[in-house]
Scaffold this motif. Structure first.
Motif, PDB file in Angstrom:
ATOM      1  N   GLU A 127       0.834  -1.203   0.000  1.00 54.41           N
ATOM      2  CA  GLU A 127       0.000   0.000   0.000  1.00 54.41           C
ATOM      3  C   GLU A 127       0.867   1.251   0.000  1.00 54.41           C
ATOM      4  N   ARG A 128       1.987   1.190   0.716  1.00 55.91           N
ATOM      5  CA  ARG A 128       2.889   2.339   0.805  1.00 55.91           C
ATOM      6  C   ARG A 128       3.484   2.700  -0.554  1.00 55.91           C
ATOM      7  N   GLN A 190       8.190  10.790   1.806  1.00 56.14           N
ATOM      8  CA  GLN A 190       8.355   9.955   2.989  1.00 56.14           C
ATOM      9  C   GLN A 190       9.758  10.053   3.590  1.00 56.14           C
TER      10      GLN A 190
END
Length: 532
Positions: A127-128, A190
């Motif tokens: 998902e990341r 991120q």
């Protein structure tokens, strides 16, 4: 101040006296995409392998996350937070996505692998990176773009702070490349430090916060991503021209037109005209392609990785079957369905991957070089060892083989001398070759051996009238060797450069700026120098 995830200082690495890296500096802070550019042989791969622990540097330091290292082992590199995604992915096709992510770091419970916990974590990692595959999918059944995301998810599972992507879109479709670009942008937010190695300036313009260009193992250019034009990047990659295109370079004059043929050659082999004629040849992943190579002419096929250069050569050699079009050697039409038929028609190939496709490491140098000529030299079905030794001696002298030891195993030679052995098969006196195809002819070869190989190929064209068609992704090589160059993109010829226009800068501009005639597959004009 933004924390620095990666800092390289004065990194130096030599191979056999040839300096591949010469005092390279590179700084990549957290949350930055840093593009690393340079043509083949510039030092990019060596830098990456030093960072990943495959090569120990001779000098300099590598600092990751505030910890400085003189050298890294592969395990130390991973533990430090470095993850490298190479062009050739390291995923195991037979395993599931989850099994790949946790390969070598499996979670256990009561002595057994905790598959449920691993799949939960894998789902979060997927998902990341916005992957659409399932943790239980078998990797071998996934498209290439999803496999690449699995590699990135695996890197994130090991708490990577530095992500190196080596030509990540080379094998991806346009849609997959666009999806990967979005993932890279997400990973930047991120906090990862991303080193992005690419040939595509469009990717640099979209993604890069900073750019470093390597040339001949040194940093030739550094700037902020938005701090330079495409033309400036092309000039930095190519470097200042060392000679005019029409000058004599290393004894190899560029021809203005086809040279006179060797008058003693067999009639019907294209004497005085085209030696190789290809008309609308097409097959899976390339075409239609039309081209000619005249007697004694050296023609380059230049394009980025994945442009289709190799497919064209392999189809001419019978290693890949074309589905349409014609091939003529002189006035003979040939349809090689396999390499033996191409050789019978006078077409030979020196492949890019000599270790897997061209060399027999355990055989002697003499046997490697004379494989195609053992039978012609034989007498009454018995090998003529004396004649073989004589031919090998002449061949070794012609190509500058060092050491010229016929019984030495091919594996004991350097990369450049191994390439000379493969090339030597087609230039010895007992073998007639009308068309010589070369795929990345000096890949992995040091500078000195490169010049010798160029001289051998040029002499073959000039002295025997052999038509030479070679594919290269190195603009310096094309300028050094080609009389004329065809630009290849998406499996088609989209432009042509010759004479004074054949420079490194123009080649690099051409592959980024030229469109294609999708109907005819014939060359289209390349923008004038001032229009780049």
């Amino acid at each position: 101040m933004t924390p620095v995830n990666l800092r390289i200082r004065g990194l130096t690495k030599s191979f056999g006296g040839v300096r591949a890296l010469d005092g390279v500096d590179l700084t990549v802070p957290m949350g930055q995409v840093h593009a690393l550019l340079g043509h083949n042989g510039a030092g990019k791969s060596t830098l990456i392998k030093c960072l990943g622990g495959a090569y120990p540097p001779d000098a300099g330091t590598i600092e990751v996350g505030g910890t400085s290292y003189d050298r890294l082992s592969p395990r130390e590199s991973i533990d430090a937070g470095v993850a490298i995604i190479f062009q050739t992915l390291s995923v195991v096709d037979a395993l599931t996505v989850t099994e790949n992510i946790f390969l070598g770091q499996e979670w256990t419970r009561f002595g057994r692998i905790d598959r449920r916990a691993q799949e939960q974590v894998a789902a979060g990692l997927l998902e990341r990176v916005a992957a659409t595959c399932s943790p239980r999918d078998r990797v071998g059944e996934l498209p290439m773009g999803q496999r690449q995301l699995v590699e990135i998810a695996k890197a994130l599972s090991r708490s990577a702070s530095v992500l190196v992507l080596d030509e990540p879109t080379a094998a991806l479709s346009t849609a997959e490349s666009e999806a990967l670009a979005r993932r890279v942008e997400d990973l930047r937010t991120q906090g990862l430090a991303i080193v992005y190695v690419t040939h595509l300036l469009s990717e640099v313009e979209r993604l890069a916060d900073a750019v470093t260009v390597l040339r001949d193992g040194r940093v030739a250019h550094h700037s902020a991503g938005a701090g330079q034009t495409r033309r400036e990047l092309v000039e930095a990659i190519a470097g200042r021209p060392r000679r005019a295109s029409g000058d004599v370079a290393a004894g190899r004059p560029r021809r203005a037109s086809a040279s006179a043929a060797d008058e003693s050659r067999t009639p019907g082999h294209g004497v005085g005209g085209p030696r190789l004629t290809v008309d609308r040849l097409h097959g899976p992943g390339f075409g239609p392609v039309s081209l000619t190579v005249e007697v004694g002419e050296r023609v380059g096929l230049f394009g980025l990785i994945g442009s289709g250069r190799t497919r064209i050569l392999e189809s001419l050699y019978g290693g890949r079957r074309a589905v349409g079009g014609t091939i003529r050697v002189g006035d003979r039409t040939v349809t090689p369905a396999r390499p033996a038929e191409a050789l019978a028609a006078g077409i030979a190939l020196v492949p890019a991957d000599r270790h897997r496709q061209g060399l027999f490491p355990v055989l002697s140098a003499q046997d490697n070089a004379l494989l195609p000529t053992v039978r012609p030299l034989a007498r009454a079905g018995v090998r003529a060892l004396g004649a073989e030794r004589r031919v090998f001696g002449t061949l070794a002298q012609a190509v500058g083989l060092r050491p010229a030891r016929p019984r030495l195993p091919a594996s004991a030679f350097s990369g450049g001398n191994q390439q000379k052995l493969v090339l030597g098969r087609w230039i010895n006196e007992a073998r007639q070759v009308d068309v010589l195809l070369l795929d990345e002819p000096t890949q992995g070869v040091d500078v000195g051996a490169r010049e010798e190989i160029y001289d051998v190929v040029s002499a073959l064209a000039a002295d025997r009238g052999t038509a030479v068609l070679f594919a290269s992704s190195d603009p310096e090589e094309v300028v050094a060797l080609a009389d004329r160059c065809l630009i290849v993109a998406a499996g088609r010829i989209v432009g042509e450069l010759s004479g004074a226009e054949l420079t490194e800068e123009r080649l690099l501009s051409a592959v980024h700026d030229t469109g294609s005639d999708t109907d005819s597959g014939t060359p289209v004009p390349i923008p004038a120098e001032g229009a780049v």
